[in-house]
Design an enzyme around this catalytic site. Structure first.
Site, PDB file in Angstrom:
ATOM      1  N   GLU A 106     -82.029 -23.245 -39.629  1.00  0.00           N
ATOM      2  CA  GLU A 106     -81.900 -24.502 -38.866  1.00  0.00           C
ATOM      3  C   GLU A 106     -82.676 -24.182 -37.353  1.00  0.00           C
ATOM      4  OE1 GLU A 106     -78.310 -26.819 -36.215  1.00  0.00           O
ATOM      5  OE2 GLU A 106     -77.885 -24.886 -37.310  1.00  0.00           O
ATOM      6  N   ILE A 108     -83.042 -24.890 -33.600  1.00  0.00           N
ATOM      7  CA  ILE A 108     -82.397 -25.036 -32.195  1.00  0.00           C
ATOM      8  C   ILE A 108     -83.088 -24.926 -31.060  1.00  0.00           C
ATOM      9  CG2 ILE A 108     -80.139 -24.922 -30.955  1.00  0.00           C
ATOM     10  CD1 ILE A 108     -78.861 -23.968 -33.212  1.00  0.00           C
ATOM     11  N   ASP A 205     -75.209  -6.844 -31.852  1.00  0.00           N
ATOM     12  CA  ASP A 205     -76.400  -6.781 -30.924  1.00  0.00           C
ATOM     13  C   ASP A 205     -76.472  -7.774 -29.714  1.00  0.00           C
ATOM     14  OD1 ASP A 205     -78.711  -5.568 -30.101  1.00  0.00           O
ATOM     15  OD2 ASP A 205     -79.808  -6.432 -31.973  1.00  0.00           O
TER      16      ASP A 205
END
Length: 298
Positions: A106, A108, A205
């Protein structure tokens, strides 16, 4: 890596997924921010934008390893999404290239992290999510381009020791550094005395470059190295690179208070990332590794 091949593979993937009828790509523009992979924003004719990350095979990373690395990232993103605690891009597809692999997620629009207090609460909620009785993950993944040991373990200390030993072996420390590394592995249990550690799902991370906000100001995390581990391990790289305010930490510890010995354990978790950065980027991190080892063992 041939961009034309990547465009063709992305187009085919979008049609296969059923998110685009034509798969027609209008534009594919480089997206900054990473030093391990190539990244792109792909705009289509009938399905909006997508984010694509690709990794080319090299003598040190085979074609199959490229695909495994991005598949592990896809699995990690999906695991984070299942906690429903914080926004995570939806992973869509991992595919092979002639000399590498690619991941589609997706798209964003990522803004700077806006609400540190909200982020602190949401991250704590993610860490409090219950979903595993063991530590690790179903498959190994990567921290940067360094393999990260997973598998399933009943003991967090056992997994942490394996990971530290792996990083130390890659680093090939000599002299006093080697002695201190061995001492830390031997003394590791003493830093966890009296703790009852429950597995928490962690991003793995989470430096400031791997989080932000969406257009509505909601915190967002991405580019993970996911595993079930001690929740404090998440904070090591956050301390290492900074960028998080007292509002974040206060909110986080409202839900998960600090346990005795917290400060020293955070140094251990920071060391894991410092040695990894030494292995990835070279001698500029050696002094930091030495200082951390001295502080931990003092």
């Amino acid at each position: 890596m041939a961009t034309s091949e990547l465009e063709t593979k992305i187009s085919q993937a979008l049609v296969q997924l059923g998110v685009s009828d034509s798969g027609k790509i209008l534009a594919m523009k480089p997206a900054g921010g990473g030093c391990i992979n190539d990244a792109f924003v792909v705009e289509t004719a009938d399905a909006g934008k997508f984010f694509v990350k690709s990794h080319a095979s090299t003598p040190s990373m085979s074609h199959d390893e490229c695909k495994a690395m991005l598949q592990a990232e896809m699995d990690g993103l999906e695991a984070l999404r299942q906690t429903r605690a914080i926004r995570v891009p939806k992973p869509l597809y991992v595919g092979a290239l002639a000399s590498g692999a690619f991941l589609v997620t997706e798209y964003i629009t990522i803004r700077p992290l806006r609400d540190q207090r909200k982020f602190g609460h949401q991250l704590a909620e993610m860490h409090l999510f219950s979903g595993s009785s063991q530590f690790g993950f179903a498959k190994d993944n990567w921290i940067g381009s360094t393999p990260q040991i997973n598998g399933w373990h009943s003991s967090w200390i056992e997994l942490l020791r394996k990971r530290l030993r792996y990083q130390f072996d890659l680093a090939q420390f000599t002299g006093d550094m080697n002695k201190m590394a061995k001492e830390l592995l031997e003394r590791l249990p003493e830093f966890f005395e009296g703790l009852d550690i429950k597995p928490s799902l962690v991003h793995g991370d989470l430096w400031s470059g791997n989080c932000g906000s969406d257009d509505s100001g909601n915190p967002l995390i991405f580019d993970p190295a996911v595993y079930w581990g001690h929740h404090e391990s998440e904070l090591g790289i956050m301390h290492m690179f900074g960028g998080f305010t007292s509002a974040f930490y206060d909110a986080y510890h409202e839900l998960i208070p600090k346990a005795p010995g917290f400060k020293r354990r955070i140094l251990v978790y920071e060391l894991y990332h410092a040695v990894n950065h030494y292995n990835l980027f070279g001698s500029g991190y050696l002094g930091q590794c030495q200082r951390l080892l001295n502080r931990i063992l003092d």
